[in-house]
Scaffold this motif. Sequence first.
Motif, PDB file in Angstrom:
ATOM      1  N   ALA A   1      24.615  34.104  33.197  1.00  0.00           N
ATOM      2  CA  ALA A   1      25.233  34.224  34.518  1.00  0.00           C
ATOM      3  C   ALA A   1      26.401  33.252  34.655  1.00  0.00           C
ATOM      4  N   GLU A   2      26.241  32.058  34.106  1.00  0.00           N
ATOM      5  CA  GLU A   2      27.326  31.073  34.180  1.00  0.00           C
ATOM      6  C   GLU A   2      28.565  31.539  33.426  1.00  0.00           C
ATOM      7  N   THR A   3      28.365  32.186  32.293  1.00  0.00           N
ATOM      8  CA  THR A   3      29.529  32.682  31.536  1.00  0.00           C
ATOM      9  C   THR A   3      30.207  33.813  32.307  1.00  0.00           C
ATOM     10  N   VAL A   4      29.393  34.680  32.951  1.00  0.00           N
ATOM     11  CA  VAL A   4      29.962  35.760  33.773  1.00  0.00           C
ATOM     12  C   VAL A   4      30.757  35.151  34.929  1.00  0.00           C
ATOM     13  N   ARG A   5      30.149  34.158  35.598  1.00  0.00           N
ATOM     14  CA  ARG A   5      30.794  33.537  36.766  1.00  0.00           C
ATOM     15  C   ARG A   5      32.133  32.888  36.371  1.00  0.00           C
ATOM     16  N   ALA A   6      32.119  32.172  35.240  1.00  0.00           N
ATOM     17  CA  ALA A   6      33.342  31.497  34.793  1.00  0.00           C
ATOM     18  C   ALA A   6      34.429  32.516  34.468  1.00  0.00           C
ATOM     19  N   ASP A   7      34.031  33.615  33.823  1.00  0.00           N
ATOM     20  CA  ASP A   7      35.002  34.644  33.447  1.00  0.00           C
ATOM     21  C   ASP A   7      35.613  35.295  34.693  1.00  0.00           C
ATOM     22  N   LEU A   8      34.760  35.622  35.665  1.00  0.00           N
ATOM     23  CA  LEU A   8      35.249  36.261  36.893  1.00  0.00           C
ATOM     24  C   LEU A   8      36.152  35.314  37.671  1.00  0.00           C
ATOM     25  N   ALA A   9      35.775  34.039  37.735  1.00  0.00           N
ATOM     26  CA  ALA A   9      36.577  33.055  38.476  1.00  0.00           C
ATOM     27  C   ALA A   9      37.947  32.899  37.820  1.00  0.00           C
ATOM     28  N   ARG A  10      37.966  32.870  36.507  1.00  0.00           N
ATOM     29  CA  ARG A  10      39.227  32.730  35.759  1.00  0.00           C
ATOM     30  C   ARG A  10      40.164  33.895  36.043  1.00  0.00           C
ATOM     31  N   ARG A  11      39.570  35.072  36.259  1.00  0.00           N
ATOM     32  CA  ARG A  11      40.372  36.276  36.530  1.00  0.00           C
ATOM     33  C   ARG A  11      40.676  36.444  38.014  1.00  0.00           C
ATOM     34  N   GLY A  12      40.179  35.508  38.833  1.00  0.00           N
ATOM     35  CA  GLY A  12      40.433  35.596  40.269  1.00  0.00           C
ATOM     36  C   GLY A  12      39.660  36.719  40.951  1.00  0.00           C
ATOM     37  N   ILE A  13      38.496  37.053  40.401  1.00  0.00           N
ATOM     38  CA  ILE A  13      37.676  38.126  40.975  1.00  0.00           C
ATOM     39  C   ILE A  13      36.540  37.523  41.795  1.00  0.00           C
ATOM     40  N   PHE A  14      36.428  37.947  43.048  1.00  0.00           N
ATOM     41  CA  PHE A  14      35.352  37.504  43.931  1.00  0.00           C
ATOM     42  C   PHE A  14      34.190  38.487  43.785  1.00  0.00           C
ATOM     43  N   ALA A  15      33.026  37.979  43.376  1.00  0.00           N
ATOM     44  CA  ALA A  15      31.886  38.869  43.104  1.00  0.00           C
ATOM     45  C   ALA A  15      30.760  38.614  44.096  1.00  0.00           C
TER      46      ALA A  15
END
Lengths: 134, 226
Positions: B24-38
């Motif tokens: 989950a942390e890797t998913v969160r970091a990837d989404l944050a880097r791309r500027g995606i709010f999940a």
Amino acid sequence: MHEFSIADALAAQVLRRAPAGRRVREVEIRVGALRGLEPAAMEMCWEAVTHDTALAGSVLVMDMRPWTLTCPACGRAWESPVPFAECSCGEASPRPTAGDELDLVSMTVDEDDDVGAEPTTGGAPTAGVEAEAR
Amino acid sequence: MSDPAKSTRIPIVERVLEANDQLAETVRADLARRGIFAVDIIGAPGSGKTALLEATLRALKGRRRPAVLVGDLATRRDGDRLARWCDQVVQISTGQGCHLEAGQVREALKQVDLSEVDLLLIENVGNLICPVGFDLGQAAKVGVFAVTDGDDKAAKHPYLVQAADVLLLNKIDLLPYVSFDRTVFEADVRLLNPIVPILEVSSTTGAGLDAWLEWLDRSNADRLQP
């Protein structure tokens, strides 16, 4: 039935952490009240996921952490198995708080039978026999 | 056989869901880097999660670039419904699973063109209990209750109420027809979570949707603050 997923994850974790070649007798977890884990369901799931594995027959010990209720009227704080309960002072709505911890706390394993043959490799039991034969 | 009395207790202390949490942390970091709010949307079966998403996607047309992941034990029906409003919808069939896990989200995201996305809406499996404990890498958790479910559902599901960043009280248009005491519902929520916003919405009439869309925009902006 989140108990099944949790039991499954726990079994994988225990198998990963257990010293090679030592039988696991007991696994202890600590569970915060927020998790809403049902001990009877968890026990059943543990039996189901460990059946036919190296963990078969191991006992799952669950330290179920209770809710803490704090009374806004008299300030009393106490532990409770349920989140909503009246205070002894008559206040109807003490504030419930609880943790969501879900931790593997310990495992109890058999002592190594083979004196002087500390299992360090994956094939530990065989290695022990070889050590004795030499 | 070894003697059961000769045993050693090995202290460990490690989170049981460590493997899921790390994913989950890797998913969160990837989404944050791309500027995606999940957001992870959690509610009972029939609480109106899919209808809410349909109304949300309709309202977001031209305003945000959403993608949707939708988890169900079986069928593609929700995914098909949502695909009418959004180009990027991935249906996750969980089979026996009563909740989504981080690994399923990571796999599903491989089917999404993330360069075209700034909002990821994850509709979890209909269930008020199991999904709460499984981190998916979301930035916020959304709890959905419906007035048709009864006013005791917050009290009976404390983990969701405590973990949620916002609660939606759905089907508010049906309030005159059901026995649902708002004051009871709100009092239970406040005891468990003094700060969570409660937004009353109706996907059918559109009532309250503006406040929900504003919450999505504002929470996204808050998160991007340094």
